[in-house]
Write a protein that holds these residues in place. Structure first.
Motif, PDB file in Angstrom:
ATOM      1  N   HIS A  13      47.652  17.285 -92.255  1.00  0.00           N
ATOM      2  CA  HIS A  13      46.725  18.192 -91.255  1.00  0.00           C
ATOM      3  C   HIS A  13      45.299  17.391 -91.524  1.00  0.00           C
ATOM      4  N   ARG A  42      60.661  10.232 -82.359  1.00  0.00           N
ATOM      5  CA  ARG A  42      60.487  11.082 -83.659  1.00  0.00           C
ATOM      6  C   ARG A  42      60.083  12.435 -83.753  1.00  0.00           C
ATOM      7  N   ARG A  48      63.225  21.395 -84.010  1.00  0.00           N
ATOM      8  CA  ARG A  48      61.747  21.224 -84.504  1.00  0.00           C
ATOM      9  C   ARG A  48      61.003  22.409 -84.267  1.00  0.00           C
ATOM     10  N   ARG A  51      54.901  22.463 -84.460  1.00  0.00           N
ATOM     11  CA  ARG A  51      53.656  21.339 -84.571  1.00  0.00           C
ATOM     12  C   ARG A  51      53.878  20.390 -83.449  1.00  0.00           C
ATOM     13  N   GLN A  52      55.163  19.863 -83.331  1.00  0.00           N
ATOM     14  CA  GLN A  52      55.447  18.823 -82.273  1.00  0.00           C
ATOM     15  C   GLN A  52      54.713  19.416 -80.717  1.00  0.00           C
ATOM     16  N   ARG A  99      57.732  26.064-103.095  1.00  0.00           N
ATOM     17  CA  ARG A  99      59.008  26.118-102.532  1.00  0.00           C
ATOM     18  C   ARG A  99      60.111  25.192-103.116  1.00  0.00           C
ATOM     19  N   HIS A 102      61.053  21.434-102.396  1.00  0.00           N
ATOM     20  CA  HIS A 102      59.912  20.728-101.858  1.00  0.00           C
ATOM     21  C   HIS A 102      58.867  19.919-103.248  1.00  0.00           C
ATOM     22  N   SER A 124      54.457  15.901 -97.185  1.00  0.00           N
ATOM     23  CA  SER A 124      54.949  16.198 -95.624  1.00  0.00           C
ATOM     24  C   SER A 124      55.484  15.095 -94.790  1.00  0.00           C
ATOM     25  N   ALA A 125      56.777  15.379 -94.249  1.00  0.00           N
ATOM     26  CA  ALA A 125      57.168  14.371 -93.409  1.00  0.00           C
ATOM     27  C   ALA A 125      56.522  13.858 -92.131  1.00  0.00           C
ATOM     28  N   ARG A 126      55.119  14.637 -91.931  1.00  0.00           N
ATOM     29  CA  ARG A 126      54.590  14.119 -90.914  1.00  0.00           C
ATOM     30  C   ARG A 126      53.993  12.701 -91.078  1.00  0.00           C
ATOM     31  N   ARG A 336      54.245  26.976 -91.553  1.00  0.00           N
ATOM     32  CA  ARG A 336      55.137  26.536 -90.155  1.00  0.00           C
ATOM     33  C   ARG A 336      55.927  25.333 -90.592  1.00  0.00           C
ATOM     34  N   SER A 337      57.176  25.094 -90.272  1.00  0.00           N
ATOM     35  CA  SER A 337      58.067  24.294 -90.339  1.00  0.00           C
ATOM     36  C   SER A 337      59.071  23.854 -89.400  1.00  0.00           C
ATOM     37  N   ASP A 338      60.073  23.182 -89.576  1.00  0.00           N
ATOM     38  CA  ASP A 338      61.468  22.578 -88.650  1.00  0.00           C
ATOM     39  C   ASP A 338      62.555  23.562 -89.338  1.00  0.00           C
TER      40      ASP A 338
HETATM   41  C1  EPS Z   1      56.239  19.526 -92.460  1.00  0.00           C
HETATM   42  C2  EPS Z   1      56.146  20.686 -91.856  1.00  0.00           C
HETATM   43  C3  EPS Z   1      55.674  20.933 -90.248  1.00  0.00           C
HETATM   44  C4  EPS Z   1      56.647  19.835 -89.774  1.00  0.00           C
HETATM   45  C5  EPS Z   1      56.119  18.460 -90.386  1.00  0.00           C
HETATM   46  C6  EPS Z   1      56.615  18.291 -91.706  1.00  0.00           C
HETATM   47  O1  EPS Z   1      54.368  20.658 -90.130  1.00  0.00           O
HETATM   48  P1  EPS Z   1      53.404  21.737 -89.776  1.00  0.00           P
HETATM   49  O2  EPS Z   1      53.129  22.383 -91.249  1.00  0.00           O
HETATM   50  O3  EPS Z   1      52.047  21.215 -89.289  1.00  0.00           O
HETATM   51  O4  EPS Z   1      53.996  22.552 -89.027  1.00  0.00           O
HETATM   52  O5  EPS Z   1      56.297  20.013 -88.354  1.00  0.00           O
HETATM   53  O6  EPS Z   1      56.481  17.506 -89.698  1.00  0.00           O
HETATM   54  C7  EPS Z   1      55.594  16.721 -88.705  1.00  0.00           C
HETATM   55  C8  EPS Z   1      54.327  17.578 -88.453  1.00  0.00           C
HETATM   56  C9  EPS Z   1      55.949  15.577 -88.083  1.00  0.00           C
HETATM   57  O7  EPS Z   1      55.254  15.031 -87.287  1.00  0.00           O
HETATM   58  O8  EPS Z   1      57.332  15.441 -88.387  1.00  0.00           O
HETATM   59  C10 EPS Z   1      56.510  19.337 -93.914  1.00  0.00           C
HETATM   60  O9  EPS Z   1      56.164  20.232 -94.710  1.00  0.00           O
HETATM   61  O10 EPS Z   1      57.212  18.362 -94.435  1.00  0.00           O
END
Ligand code: EPS
Length: 397
Positions: A13, A42, A48, A51-52, A99, A102, A124-126, A336-338
């Protein structure tokens, strides 16, 4: 000789992700459409999170590129975050309940804090958006010598496709993959994957799976057995294990190789004069259990890598944990996550595999410019094709 390397920076972020690539030859045209297409793939895949819908990932080259081509200088590219709020304590509050699965717990202790936020923002996988970008730049270099990569989802939870991928059919398999919401080239398996992900969402749970990457058009001899650090299979394993949430890597038959006899495992060598002009130089195999590497070097067959991704550690229902301040039992904190990011991970895996292959190709063919890189490649292939050299090597009876 230049060494091809890459590094990423940036928080999930924060304002931007950054990828820096050094060692690229000058004169390489960067195919922005291809890179941005992979960045947007990706971001996709069934399962998902929210966030996407916020982000539109695009590569912005800020150094080392002039008129769309590399100059030989370090290349830096950005993927800007729209959801940038790192210094806003209300919107990115501290995280005190780590978590399980994690980086939260290990990272907070490592950096001597009870707030997991700084660790999780980087873990984060971001970040994989930046690595995908780097891998796609490497993919542009590989294409200049006719090498192509293909990644897809082989399995989600326990539903696997048995689709075969070969040098002859992979483009068709790729178009089947592109029809699939889970990036799996099998419509039946895709429907089952979607049902699994829907159920996991209802259960406030997550799922993982297997990604597979293939590399086509490689001649024998990329990588090296002379120094273990230059073994291509070792580099692939390192790179794939470096992807967030990956727990194992296999090359070719991988782990199952240990369960069969040598006579059944090793891929018989044939010479087919009709294929002498292929990158195989005519040395063809009837099977590819080795996954295209022997002695840490390519053997002319496609390189095949499988990576296992665990289920995402962020569960809506939380998991047993403790509060790092009070040490009292608590459920882990939800962010928030996938539900499933295996499809996205298949794009990342294809990219990191491309980077490692390109790194080994640069080690072998070098050159400051693309002209030299391609000339060195051509000269190697031409020389290998006319073996034995004149005078022939001494034969010891
Ligand atoms: C992720 C948490 C989420 C995922 C993120 C990986 O992000 P956020 O907390 O902003 O909702 O969407 O992956 C991405 C943002 C991405 O672009 O792949 C985590 O905690 O690893």
């Amino acid at each position: 000789m230049p060494k091809l390397e890459y590094q990423t920076a940036g928080e999930s972020h924060g304002p931007t992700l950054v990828c820096t690539i050094t060692g690229l030859p000058a004169g390489l045209e960067l195919d922005a459409d291809y890179i941005n297409h992979e960045l947007s793939r990706r971001q996709g895949g069934y399962g998902r999170g929210g966030r996407q819908r916020i982000e539109t990932d695009r590569a912005e080259f800020v150094t080392g590129v002039r008129l769309g081509k590399t100059t030989g200088a370090p290349v830096t590219a950005l993927v800007k975050n729209k959801d940038s709020r790192l210094d806003d304590l209300e919107r990115t509050p501290p995280v005190y309940r780590p978590r399980p699965g994690h980086a939260d717990l290990a990272g907070s202790i490592k950096w001597l804090t009870t707030d997991c936020r700084e660790t999780l923002e980087r873990a984060s996988a971001r970040e994989t958006a930046a690595r995908t970008l780097g891998g796609c730049v490497a993919g542009c270099l590989l294409r200049s010598i006719g090498v192509e990569t293909f990644g897809f989802v082989r399995q989600i939870l326990d539903v696997r496709t048995d689709v075969e991928v070969t040098t002859e059919n992979w483009r068709k398999v790729r178009s089947d993959r592109d029809e699939s919401e889970t990036y799996c080239p099998d419509a039946g398996a895709t429907e089952k994957h979607k049902a699994i992900i829907r159920q996991a969402k209802i259960d406030k749970d997550t799922v993982g799976g297997l990604c597979e990457a293939h590399v086509f058009g490689l001649p024998p001899g990329i990588g090296s057995c002379m120094d273990w650090r230059d073994k291509l299979d070792a580099r692939l394993a390192y790179a794939v294990m470096g992807i967030q949430a990956f727990k194992s890597v296999e090359i070719g038959m991988g782990r199952a190789s240990a369960t069969v006899h040598g006579s059944a495992l090793h891929d018989p060598i044939h010479f087919d004069a009709g294929k002498k002009t292929d990158p195989t130089l005519g040395f063809v195999r009837t099977s590819n259990n080795a996954g295209g590497t022997e002695g840490g070097m390519t053997n002319g067959m496609p390189v095949v890598v499988t990576g296992a991704m665990k289920p995402i550690a962020t569960l809506l229902r939380g998991l047993p944990s403790v509060d790092l301040n009070t040490k009292e039992p608590e459920h882990s904190q939800y962010e928030r996550s996938d539900i499933c990011a295996v499809s996205a991970a298949s794009v990342v895996m294809e990219a990191v595999v491309a980077f490692e292959v390109a790194r080994s190709a640069v080690d072998k063919f070098g050159g400051d410019s693309l002209i030299e890189f391609k000339d060195n490649y051509e000269r190697f292939i031409e020389t290998a094709r006319i073996l034995p050299l004149d005078p022939p090597e001494t034969v010891i009876a």
